[in-house]
Design an enzyme around this catalytic site. Structure first.
Site, PDB file in Angstrom:
ATOM      1  N   ASP A  51      56.276 -89.140 -28.339  1.00  0.00           N
ATOM      2  CA  ASP A  51      57.494 -89.942 -28.444  1.00  0.00           C
ATOM      3  C   ASP A  51      57.380 -90.994 -29.535  1.00  0.00           C
ATOM      4  O   ASP A  51      56.294 -91.237 -30.080  1.00  0.00           O
ATOM      5  CB  ASP A  51      57.767 -90.654 -27.114  1.00  0.00           C
ATOM      6  CG  ASP A  51      58.053 -89.689 -25.981  1.00  0.00           C
ATOM      7  OD1 ASP A  51      58.601 -88.612 -26.261  1.00  0.00           O
ATOM      8  OD2 ASP A  51      57.732 -90.031 -24.827  1.00  0.00           O
ATOM      9  N   TYR A 109      45.068 -87.366 -23.220  1.00  0.00           N
ATOM     10  CA  TYR A 109      45.710 -88.591 -23.686  1.00  0.00           C
ATOM     11  C   TYR A 109      44.844 -89.782 -23.289  1.00  0.00           C
ATOM     12  O   TYR A 109      44.095 -89.729 -22.313  1.00  0.00           O
ATOM     13  CB  TYR A 109      47.088 -88.776 -23.051  1.00  0.00           C
ATOM     14  CG  TYR A 109      48.183 -87.903 -23.608  1.00  0.00           C
ATOM     15  CD1 TYR A 109      49.047 -88.385 -24.588  1.00  0.00           C
ATOM     16  CD2 TYR A 109      48.369 -86.602 -23.145  1.00  0.00           C
ATOM     17  CE1 TYR A 109      50.060 -87.588 -25.094  1.00  0.00           C
ATOM     18  CE2 TYR A 109      49.375 -85.797 -23.644  1.00  0.00           C
ATOM     19  CZ  TYR A 109      50.222 -86.302 -24.619  1.00  0.00           C
ATOM     20  OH  TYR A 109      51.227 -85.507 -25.121  1.00  0.00           O
TER      21      TYR A 109
END
Length: 274
Positions: A51, A109
């Site tokens: 994002d 992540y």
């Protein structure tokens, strides 16, 4: 010929990874640079979209080309045309059967969080921030409820396009890096330190990690008990969870592939994260 690239980027200036009409995305910049180097149009497929504001340590992409160049020529040539906050780390020819997204067996992540009474400055945009002390044991107990295969609807953005909310989290690690004894400048009971939250799973929903982070931080601050995480998970409703946390400290560490592909597993960028 099919090529794979490892790409790192600081996501602060971009509207995410995926190409958009504005052209201000990491994919748009990468494909423009590849096109200039190859003197032909290049279309890439990535291992995982990020994002706006989210960073990448080792995004992996693949593309097909007729241009025959040594792997490091792709690295240096493409980087010549990239802005300074995006860099190709490695290039490698791969079999036609390789697909950066479909061949990934897991994705990793990391979220880096600054705990400090003072907001970040030199690392602004590269770390999240809280000004209350966090309870490590409470956070560790909370994330145990998320491990394994679950319906993660409660942590899914309304705009998520995934076909199923069922995902598998293999690992969530929480580590704290505190200043040496006697060097703390903490005030109001908040000793400055960096927290690092690492997630590994088969795949992730849109905003899934940022929504989980919102709940972890709320529990770490004592707003809810660790068992609240299970309550949120079982509710299967976004309204049950905490607000979406900041994108600033989120890093896509990269995909995990089987050894048969022979691709690099890390880059130097891993080593400077707290």
């Amino acid at each position: 010929m099919r090529m794979a690239l490892g790409v790192s980027y600081n996501g602060q200036a971009y509207n995410g990874w995926q190409s958009q009409p504005s052209g201000n995305t990491v994919q748009d910049r990468l494909e423009a640079a590849l096109g200039r180097f190859a003197t032909q149009e290049v279309h890439t497929i990535c291992a995982g979209r990020t994002d706006a504001g989210v960073h990448g340590l080792m995004q992996v992409v693949h593309f097909d080309t007729q241009l025959q160049r040594a792997p490091f020529s792709w690295v240096r040539g493409t980087n010549t045309f990239l802005p300074t906050d995006i860099a190709v780390q490695w290039a490698q020819p791969v079999p036609d059967a390789f697909h950066s997204r479909a061949c990934a067996v897991a994705r990793r992540y990391a979220y880096v969080l600054l705990q400090s009474p003072v907001r970040p400055s030199v690392d602004a945009g590269r770390v999240g921030w809280v000004f209350h002390a966090l309870d490590e044991q409470a956070m560790h107990r909370a994330v145990q409820h998320l491990l394994g295969e679950h319906d993660f609807t409660s942590f899914r953005a309304s705009a998520c396009q995934a076909k199923s909310p069922v995902k598998t989290l293999h690992r969530i690690d929480i580590t704290r890096r505190a200043p040496p004894a006697g060097e703390s400048t903490g005030t109001h009971g908040c000793i400055p330190c960096y927290w690092r939250f690492e997630f590994e799973g088969n795949a992730f929903l849109h905003h899934m990690i940022r929504n989980i982070m919102g709940c972890i931080v709320a529990i770490g601050q004592g707003l809810y008990p660790p068992e609240w995480m299970r309550t949120v998970l079982e509710a299967r409703s976004r309204d049950a969870a905490a607000p979406t946390f900041s994108p600033d400290g989120l890093y896509f560490q990269g995909p995990v592939y089987g050894a048969e592909w022979g691709l690099p597993t890390r880059t130097a960028a891993y080593d400077w994260l707290p």
